[in-house]
Design a protein around this motif. Structure first.
Motif, short mmCIF file in Angstrom:
data_model
loop_
_atom_site.label_atom_id
_atom_site.label_comp_id
_atom_site.label_asym_id
_atom_site.label_seq_id
_atom_site.Cartn_x
_atom_site.Cartn_y
_atom_site.Cartn_z
N VAL A 293 36.55 60.49 -106.57
CA VAL A 293 35.78 61.10 -107.66
C VAL A 293 36.61 61.16 -108.94
N ALA A 294 37.89 61.53 -108.80
CA ALA A 294 38.76 61.65 -109.98
C ALA A 294 38.95 60.31 -110.68
N ILE A 295 39.21 59.26 -109.89
CA ILE A 295 39.42 57.94 -110.49
C ILE A 295 38.12 57.43 -111.11
N TYR A 296 37.00 57.68 -110.43
CA TYR A 296 35.72 57.24 -110.99
C TYR A 296 35.44 57.95 -112.32
N ALA A 297 35.75 59.25 -112.37
CA ALA A 297 35.56 60.00 -113.62
C ALA A 297 36.48 59.47 -114.72
N LEU A 298 37.71 59.12 -114.34
CA LEU A 298 38.66 58.60 -115.32
C LEU A 298 38.21 57.27 -115.90
N LEU A 299 37.65 56.42 -115.04
CA LEU A 299 37.22 55.09 -115.47
C LEU A 299 35.74 55.04 -115.85
N GLN B 70 39.80 47.59 -115.05
CA GLN B 70 39.88 48.50 -113.90
C GLN B 70 40.70 47.92 -112.76
N MET B 71 40.88 46.60 -112.72
CA MET B 71 41.52 45.98 -111.58
C MET B 71 42.95 46.48 -111.31
N PRO B 72 43.81 46.71 -112.34
CA PRO B 72 45.14 47.24 -112.02
C PRO B 72 45.10 48.53 -111.22
N VAL B 73 44.13 49.39 -111.50
CA VAL B 73 44.01 50.64 -110.75
C VAL B 73 43.68 50.35 -109.29
N PHE B 74 42.75 49.41 -109.06
CA PHE B 74 42.38 49.08 -107.68
C PHE B 74 43.54 48.41 -106.95
N PHE B 75 44.27 47.52 -107.63
CA PHE B 75 45.44 46.89 -107.00
C PHE B 75 46.49 47.95 -106.63
N ALA B 76 46.75 48.86 -107.57
CA ALA B 76 47.75 49.90 -107.34
C ALA B 76 47.33 50.82 -106.20
N LEU B 77 46.06 51.16 -106.15
CA LEU B 77 45.56 52.03 -105.09
C LEU B 77 45.65 51.34 -103.73
N TYR B 78 45.34 50.05 -103.70
CA TYR B 78 45.45 49.28 -102.45
C TYR B 78 46.88 49.35 -101.92
N SER C 209 41.27 52.67 -92.77
CA SER C 209 40.02 53.40 -93.02
C SER C 209 40.13 54.28 -94.26
N GLY C 210 41.34 54.73 -94.62
CA GLY C 210 41.49 55.52 -95.84
C GLY C 210 41.12 54.72 -97.07
N LEU C 211 41.51 53.45 -97.11
CA LEU C 211 41.17 52.59 -98.24
C LEU C 211 39.68 52.29 -98.26
N VAL C 212 39.10 52.03 -97.09
CA VAL C 212 37.66 51.73 -97.03
C VAL C 212 36.85 52.97 -97.43
N LEU C 213 37.34 54.14 -97.01
CA LEU C 213 36.66 55.38 -97.39
C LEU C 213 36.63 55.54 -98.91
N TYR C 214 37.74 55.26 -99.55
CA TYR C 214 37.78 55.33 -101.01
C TYR C 214 36.76 54.37 -101.63
N TRP C 215 36.76 53.12 -101.16
CA TRP C 215 35.87 52.12 -101.74
C TRP C 215 34.40 52.46 -101.48
N LEU C 216 34.11 53.04 -100.31
CA LEU C 216 32.74 53.43 -99.97
C LEU C 216 32.24 54.50 -100.93
N SER D 99 28.87 54.32 -107.94
CA SER D 99 28.44 53.22 -108.81
C SER D 99 26.97 52.89 -108.61
N ALA D 100 26.53 52.86 -107.36
CA ALA D 100 25.12 52.56 -107.06
C ALA D 100 24.20 53.61 -107.65
N THR D 101 24.62 54.87 -107.57
CA THR D 101 23.79 55.96 -108.10
C THR D 101 23.59 55.83 -109.60
N PHE D 102 24.68 55.62 -110.33
CA PHE D 102 24.58 55.52 -111.79
C PHE D 102 23.91 54.21 -112.20
#
Length: 508
Positions: free
Chosen positions: A318-324, A384-392, A483-490, A496-499
Motif C-alpha cells: 500500500v505504501a509503495i502504491y501510494a508513493l507511486l 517505476q521499474m527500479p522500485v520493482f527491481f529493488a523490491l525483488y 510467496s512474500g514477493l507474490v503477495l506484494y505483486w498480488l 491497480s485493477a480497482t483504480f
C-alpha cells in the motif's frame, strides 16, 4: 499500437528482472595449486635461517569423522581430520543448512587433526607434523553468531620455522537457481568490493572478507595486516575463497598465534552490527542497493508496528502504491486516452493502408489534436521499474522472511504450497501454489475491465492475446517465486485493477 509498445516494455522489463534467476553462471572459484603453501620471507627474516616447514601442497586427508557441535541457535558440523566446518544448521530458520564445505581449513597441509576439547562455548583440535604442533581453537563467546578462531603454532624443533598456509573461507558451488546469489565481499582500505566468484582473482590489503549465499554469510577478519584474498577456480561448477596470511616466524620452543574474529549467520544487520559495525556493509542487493535497503527498513518498520511479516508486506504494498500513485494515474490515463483514439486510428489505417508516410503524419496530427502522448503510458511504467527491481532483490534475499508464517503460508521465503498432491502434475509438480494463480486470475479480470470493445478483428486478436497470454506468462514466472514477493505483486495488482476500473468507468 500502444498495446504492442506496452507489451514490449513489460516483457523486456521482466526478462531483465528475472534474467539472473534463470541464467547459469560460469565457473566459480580455489587457491588449490595456484598459491604456494610456503611463502618467501623478507631478507631481514631470511637471515634467521628458519627451517623449511613441510607444508607443500598435498592431497588433504579424506574426512571420515564428523562432529556435530551444538550451540543455542546453530549446530556446526566439523570435519575432525581437517578441523574445518562443513556446514551450519540454523535452528531459528527452519533448520536451514548453510554449506561451507571446508571453512577454516589450512590448505596444502599434511596435518591430521584430532579433537582435543569440547565444552559449551569452545571446541579445539590439535595436530603435529615433525617439529611443529598446530592447535585450532573455535571460541563461541561473542553475541549472536560471532566467534573467534585461534591458530596456535608451537615450534618443537631446535631451529626457527616459517609458517604460512592459505586459510579457506568457503567453497562456492554454482549449481541450481541458488547459484546466482553467491558473492564474495572484500573490505580493503575502508571500501567494500563485491566480487563475482567466477574467475581467478587476487585482492590485496584486505581488512575482512565474506563468502555469502542467498541468506547466510561467513565473515572473517584476521587480526593481522597485509592479508590477501584469493579466488580461484576448481572446475566449471565450484571454486574456493581463501585468505593468505603473511608468514609467521616461530623460534625454537616458542608459541605464536594467528587470531581471526568471524561471524557465521544470517545476513541481518541487526545481528551483524553487535559483532562488528563495519561488517554491515557486506549486505548488498545489487544495482539498486540503495532503494532495496530503504524498502527493507520500511518493511521492518511495518513489522515493528504489526508483528507479522505477511501483514507488513501488505502495508509495504500500500505504501509503495501510494508513493507511486501519481505515476500510476498518469500511466492509466494515458492508456485510456490511447484506447479512446483507437477507433479513429483504425479508420486512418484503413484509409491510408497504401500510403505509410501519410498514415504516420495523420496519426501524429491526431495525437496532437487530442493532446495525447503515445508514449505516455510507457514512461511512468519505466520510472517505476527500479522500485520493482529493488523490491525483488530485497525480498528474495531478505532473511527476515525465512520461516515467517502468514495465513496458510508456512514460509514467506518459499512458494506458498497451499495444496500438496500425491502425484506430480506436468510443469507444477506436486505443489499447487495459490497466490500466483490468484494473481493470474486478477490480471485477466483487470484486462477485461480496462479494455474497450474491439473495433475490428485484428484489434480483437490483440485484446485476446493481452487478456490471456500476459496473465499466463506472469503466473508462470511467479509460480516458483517466494510467496512474500507474490503477495506484494498480488496486492499491487488488485489496487491497480480497482483504480483502472474506476478510470475506465468514468470515461464512458
Amino acid at each position: 499500437m500502444e498495446k504492442r509498445v506496452i507489451l514490449a516494455v513489460v516483457l523486456s522489463s521482466m526478462v531483465i528482472m528475472f534474467w539472473s534467476m534463470f541464467i547459469e553462471k560460469k565457473a566459480v572459484p580455489t587457491v588449490a595449486g595456484n598459491v604456494p603453501a610456503q611463502t618467501v620471507l623478507p631478507p631481514s627474516e631470511q637471515d634467521q635461517h628458519p627451517a623449511s616447514v613441510s607444508l607443500a601442497p598435498a592431497v588433504k586427508p579424506a574426512p571420515s569423522t564428523r562432529i556435530i557441535y551444538h550451540q543455542p541457535d546453530v549446530d556446526f558440523t566439523f570435519q575432525e581430520e581437517t578441523a574445518s566446518i562443513e556446514s551450519a544448521t540454523f535452528k531459528k530458520y527452519k533448520n536451514y543448512e548453510f554449506t561451507l564445505t571446508d571453512a577454516f581449513l589450512l590448505k596444502g597441509s599434511r596435518l591430521v587433526f584430532k579433537k582435543e576439547k569440547q565444552i559449551p562455548r569452545e571446541i579445539s583440535f590439535t595436530a603435529k607434523d615433525g617439529g611443529m604442533e598446530i592447535k585450532k581453537r573455535f571460541i563461541f563467546a561473542k553475541p549472536n553468531y560471532g566467534m573467534d578462531l585461534e591458530i596456535e603454532i608451537t615450534n618443537l624443533s631446535s631451529s626457527p620455522i616459517a609458517f604460512s598456509a592459505p586459510f579457506l573461507l568457503g567453497t562456492a558451488k554454482n549449481t541450481g537457481p541458488a547459484g546466482q546469489f553467491l558473492d564474495v565481499a572484500v573490505s580493503a582500505q575502508g571500501k567494500i568490493t563485491h566480487a563475482r566468484p567466477d574467475k581467478d582473482r587476487l585482492l590485496k590489503g584486505v581488512d575482512f572478507s565474506a563468502f555469502r549465499e542467498q541468506y547466510f554469510v561467513n565473515i572473517v577478519q584476521p587480526q593481522t595486516d597485509n592479508n590477501t584474498v584469493a579466488i580461484s577456480k576448481i572446475n566449471v561448477q565450484s571454486g574456493e575463497i581463501s585468505i593468505l596470511f603473511q608468514p609467521v616466524i616461530v623460534q625454537s620452543g616458542e608459541k605464536r598465534s594467528l587470531i581471526c574474529k568471524a561471524y557465521i549467520g544470517p545476513q541481518d544487520w541487526s545481528l551483524i552490527q553487535p559483532v562488528d559495525p563495519d561488517w554491515v556493509g557486506i549486505i548488498n542487493y545489487g544495482f539498486f542497493d540503495v532503494i532495496s535497503q530503504g524498502l527493507i527498513k520500511l518493511l521492518r518498520l511495518f513489522y515493528w508496528m504489526v508483528h507479522n511479516w505477511g501483514v507488513a508486506i501488505l502495508l509495504l504494498s500500500v505504501a509503495i502504491y501510494a508513493l507511486l500513485f501519481p505515476l500510476t494515474i498518469k500511466q492509466m490515463r494515458a492508456m485510456k486516452d490511447m484506447q479512446m483514439l483507437q477507433p479513429k486510428i483504425e479508420q486512418l489505417k484503413a484509409k491510408y493502408k497504401d500510403n505509410p508516410q501519410k498514415l504516420q503524419r495523420e496519426t501524429l496530427e491526431l495525437y496532437k489534436e487530442h493532446k495525447v502522448n503515445p508514449l505516455g503510458g510507457c514512461l511512468p511504467l519505466l520510472l517505476q521499474m527500479p522500485v520493482f527491481f529493488a523490491l525483488y532483490q530485497a525480498l528474495t534475499r531478505s532473511i527476515v522472511l525465512k520461516g515467517a508464517r502468514f495465513l496458510w503460508i508456512d514460509d514467506l521465503s518459499l512458494p506458498d504450497k497451499a495444496i500438496t498432491l500425491k502425484s506430480a502434475l506436468p510443469i507444477i509438480g506436486t505443489q499447487i501454489n495459490i497466490l500466483p494463480i490468484l494473481m493470474a486470475i486478477l490480471m485477466v479480470v483487470q484486462q477485461k475491465v480496462s479494455t474497450p470493445k474491439a473495433v475490428n478483428s485484428e484489434y480483437a486478436q490483440q485484446q485476446k492475446m493481452m487478456t490471456i497470454v500476459m496473465p499466463v506468462l506472469f503466473g508462470f514466472i511467479f509460480y516458483t517465486m517466494p510467496s512474500g514477493l507474490v503477495l506484494y505483486w498480488l496486492v499491487n495488482s488488485a489496487m491497480s485493477a480497482t483504480f483502472q476500473a474506476r478510470i475506465m468507468k468514468a470515461a464512458k
